[in-house]
Design a protein around this motif. Sequence first.
Motif, PDB file in Angstrom:
ATOM      1  N   ARG A 158      20.373  15.900  42.339  1.00 15.84           N
ATOM      2  CA  ARG A 158      21.318  14.967  41.714  1.00 15.84           C
ATOM      3  C   ARG A 158      21.824  15.510  40.375  1.00 15.84           C
ATOM      4  O   ARG A 158      23.007  15.387  40.042  1.00 15.84           O
ATOM      5  CB  ARG A 158      20.656  13.611  41.463  1.00 15.84           C
ATOM      6  N   GLY A 159      20.895  16.106  39.620  1.00 16.87           N
ATOM      7  CA  GLY A 159      21.247  16.607  38.297  1.00 16.87           C
ATOM      8  C   GLY A 159      22.202  17.784  38.325  1.00 16.87           C
ATOM      9  O   GLY A 159      22.912  18.026  37.347  1.00 16.87           O
ATOM     10  N   LEU A 160      22.224  18.514  39.417  1.00 21.85           N
ATOM     11  CA  LEU A 160      23.098  19.686  39.527  1.00 21.85           C
ATOM     12  C   LEU A 160      24.306  19.438  40.439  1.00 21.85           C
ATOM     13  O   LEU A 160      25.033  20.379  40.759  1.00 21.85           O
ATOM     14  CB  LEU A 160      22.299  20.888  40.035  1.00 21.85           C
ATOM     15  N   HIS A 161      24.495  18.184  40.848  1.00 24.14           N
ATOM     16  CA  HIS A 161      25.637  17.845  41.711  1.00 24.14           C
ATOM     17  C   HIS A 161      26.715  17.130  40.907  1.00 24.14           C
ATOM     18  O   HIS A 161      26.401  16.219  40.158  1.00 24.14           O
ATOM     19  CB  HIS A 161      25.178  16.942  42.859  1.00 24.14           C
ATOM     20  N   PRO A 162      27.961  17.509  41.025  1.00 23.49           N
ATOM     21  CA  PRO A 162      28.534  18.515  41.929  1.00 23.49           C
ATOM     22  C   PRO A 162      28.575  19.932  41.349  1.00 23.49           C
ATOM     23  O   PRO A 162      29.020  20.843  42.035  1.00 23.49           O
ATOM     24  CB  PRO A 162      29.945  17.989  42.151  1.00 23.49           C
ATOM     25  N   ASP A 183      24.727  10.688  40.027  1.00 23.56           N
ATOM     26  CA  ASP A 183      24.438  12.104  39.848  1.00 23.56           C
ATOM     27  C   ASP A 183      25.191  12.547  38.597  1.00 23.56           C
ATOM     28  O   ASP A 183      25.807  11.716  37.906  1.00 23.56           O
ATOM     29  CB  ASP A 183      24.808  12.935  41.086  1.00 23.56           C
ATOM     30  N   THR A 184      25.150  13.824  38.295  1.00 26.51           N
ATOM     31  CA  THR A 184      25.818  14.288  37.081  1.00 26.51           C
ATOM     32  C   THR A 184      27.314  13.993  37.126  1.00 26.51           C
ATOM     33  O   THR A 184      27.914  13.630  36.114  1.00 26.51           O
ATOM     34  CB  THR A 184      25.548  15.792  36.881  1.00 26.51           C
ATOM     35  N   GLY A 185      27.933  14.129  38.289  1.00 30.22           N
ATOM     36  CA  GLY A 185      29.362  13.874  38.408  1.00 30.22           C
ATOM     37  C   GLY A 185      29.733  12.439  38.084  1.00 30.22           C
ATOM     38  O   GLY A 185      30.669  12.185  37.316  1.00 30.22           O
ATOM     39  N   THR A 186      29.006  11.473  38.641  1.00 34.89           N
ATOM     40  CA  THR A 186      29.335  10.066  38.383  1.00 34.89           C
ATOM     41  C   THR A 186      29.072   9.702  36.935  1.00 34.89           C
ATOM     42  O   THR A 186      29.827   8.926  36.334  1.00 34.89           O
ATOM     43  CB  THR A 186      28.538   9.131  39.306  1.00 34.89           C
ATOM     44  N   LEU A 187      28.011  10.281  36.353  1.00 34.94           N
ATOM     45  CA  LEU A 187      27.709   9.973  34.953  1.00 34.94           C
ATOM     46  C   LEU A 187      28.719  10.602  34.007  1.00 34.94           C
ATOM     47  O   LEU A 187      29.019  10.037  32.948  1.00 34.94           O
ATOM     48  CB  LEU A 187      26.288  10.409  34.607  1.00 34.94           C
ATOM     49  N   GLU A 193      31.862  10.775  34.585  1.00 38.43           N
ATOM     50  CA  GLU A 193      32.981   9.830  34.601  1.00 38.43           C
ATOM     51  C   GLU A 193      32.667   8.593  33.767  1.00 38.43           C
ATOM     52  O   GLU A 193      33.488   8.136  32.952  1.00 38.43           O
ATOM     53  CB  GLU A 193      33.296   9.426  36.047  1.00 38.43           C
ATOM     54  N   LYS A 194      31.480   8.036  33.948  1.00 35.41           N
ATOM     55  CA  LYS A 194      31.106   6.820  33.222  1.00 35.41           C
ATOM     56  C   LYS A 194      31.017   7.061  31.718  1.00 35.41           C
ATOM     57  O   LYS A 194      31.545   6.289  30.912  1.00 35.41           O
ATOM     58  CB  LYS A 194      29.768   6.293  33.733  1.00 35.41           C
ATOM     59  N   LEU A 195      30.334   8.152  31.351  1.00 37.40           N
ATOM     60  CA  LEU A 195      30.065   8.388  29.932  1.00 37.40           C
ATOM     61  C   LEU A 195      31.307   8.818  29.168  1.00 37.40           C
ATOM     62  O   LEU A 195      31.392   8.593  27.957  1.00 37.40           O
ATOM     63  CB  LEU A 195      28.944   9.419  29.776  1.00 37.40           C
ATOM     64  N   SER A 196      32.265   9.432  29.844  1.00 37.09           N
ATOM     65  CA  SER A 196      33.502   9.784  29.144  1.00 37.09           C
ATOM     66  C   SER A 196      34.249   8.521  28.696  1.00 37.09           C
ATOM     67  O   SER A 196      34.841   8.489  27.610  1.00 37.09           O
ATOM     68  CB  SER A 196      34.394  10.653  30.026  1.00 37.09           C
ATOM     69  N   ILE A 197      34.189   7.472  29.517  1.00 38.40           N
ATOM     70  CA  ILE A 197      34.822   6.198  29.153  1.00 38.40           C
ATOM     71  C   ILE A 197      34.015   5.487  28.068  1.00 38.40           C
ATOM     72  O   ILE A 197      34.574   4.946  27.102  1.00 38.40           O
ATOM     73  CB  ILE A 197      34.963   5.294  30.396  1.00 38.40           C
ATOM     74  N   VAL A 198      32.693   5.511  28.210  1.00 41.11           N
ATOM     75  CA  VAL A 198      31.834   4.933  27.170  1.00 41.11           C
ATOM     76  C   VAL A 198      32.077   5.634  25.837  1.00 41.11           C
ATOM     77  O   VAL A 198      32.189   4.988  24.787  1.00 41.11           O
ATOM     78  CB  VAL A 198      30.344   5.041  27.566  1.00 41.11           C
ATOM     79  N   HIS A 213      23.126  16.605  32.679  1.00 36.96           N
ATOM     80  CA  HIS A 213      22.332  17.280  33.708  1.00 36.96           C
ATOM     81  C   HIS A 213      20.842  17.006  33.518  1.00 36.96           C
ATOM     82  O   HIS A 213      20.131  16.648  34.464  1.00 36.96           O
ATOM     83  CB  HIS A 213      22.568  18.794  33.654  1.00 36.96           C
ATOM     84  N   TYR A 214      20.371  17.189  32.293  1.00 40.66           N
ATOM     85  CA  TYR A 214      18.937  17.054  32.041  1.00 40.66           C
ATOM     86  C   TYR A 214      18.470  15.607  32.176  1.00 40.66           C
ATOM     87  O   TYR A 214      17.346  15.353  32.623  1.00 40.66           O
ATOM     88  CB  TYR A 214      18.586  17.585  30.649  1.00 40.66           C
ATOM     89  N   ALA A 215      19.297  14.655  31.791  1.00 45.50           N
ATOM     90  CA  ALA A 215      18.904  13.255  31.922  1.00 45.50           C
ATOM     91  C   ALA A 215      18.632  12.913  33.382  1.00 45.50           C
ATOM     92  O   ALA A 215      17.660  12.214  33.697  1.00 45.50           O
ATOM     93  CB  ALA A 215      19.992  12.350  31.354  1.00 45.50           C
ATOM     94  N   VAL A 216      19.459  13.409  34.286  1.00 41.87           N
ATOM     95  CA  VAL A 216      19.264  13.146  35.710  1.00 41.87           C
ATOM     96  C   VAL A 216      18.110  13.978  36.261  1.00 41.87           C
ATOM     97  O   VAL A 216      17.244  13.470  36.976  1.00 41.87           O
ATOM     98  CB  VAL A 216      20.553  13.427  36.503  1.00 41.87           C
TER      99      VAL A 216
END
Length: 311
Positions: free
Chosen positions: A226-230, A162-166, A168-173, A123-126
Amino acid sequence: MSKIVFMGTPHFSVPVLEGLLKDSHYEVVAVVTQPDRKVGRKKELKPTPVKEVALKHDLKIFQPEKISGSKELEEIIALAPDFIVTCAFGQFLPTKLLQAAKIYPVNVHASLLPKFRGGAPIHYAVMTGEKTTGVTIMEMEKKMDAGGIFAQKEIPILPTDDTGTLFEKLSIVGRDLLLETLPKILGGLKPIPQDETKATFSPNISKEQEKIDFTKSAEEVVNHIRGLHPFPGAYGLLNETRIKIGKGKVFPETTNKAPGEIISLKDHLLVSCGKNTVLEILEIQPAGKKMMPVKDFLLGQKILEIGMVFK
């Protein structure tokens, strides 16, 4: 085969657990997750995403309300794991438990430590407009996210993220980086201490932080949305009514209107922001309605008028 106690709770943790379960070098001897919670309007009791995976694999499950001083703590220690692996578990671990790992207690953290220690790093990064983020594999210690670093992987934050897409990405990373790093730890890799002078923090999002501050520039407001979505969602107050805003972008015009004032409802929903900038709202959720594209909302809407001001 290394014995692992896995500790995690939300969807973010699931790929990491599933990665460990698929790797024949590791045996997940137990899963520790938060207790089932009542969710939704019907207040139905729902297991955590990590528990759902554990049930499918017939794993031993612990769900202490608070792990410190619990009866479950002694049972977990008795399993004598080689690694304790945590990923978004949601509780502090007592020193006694950390010391129970024969090799290391390891955490998968969704930031490039020492930046954004705490419970809401994505959240904070976005929200703060960072251009990159990433995952850190670290040794756990009693102090929050302060342990030595084994490995890090950086990824860009795209304008469309946004936080939602990140999440998903970061869980795989995180999954991939953990599976790359554990064999190196077994081979003798040691953690590198963090630079405490560069530490920043990302505590859990408060209710007050969900409210949009329109005195900030349109770019800052867009990052906030963006940081608070979704989740948990950003909102503005209009006549004491909360109106959630799901997406927005900087509109390429300037204005001399007061921050928060609605300046156009024709084709675009435009709101003035600080520094004479303009926000175009792209998705909106009026009270009692679902989130919808603004173009659909503007058809026959009677809620907003030009000159109204978001507080």
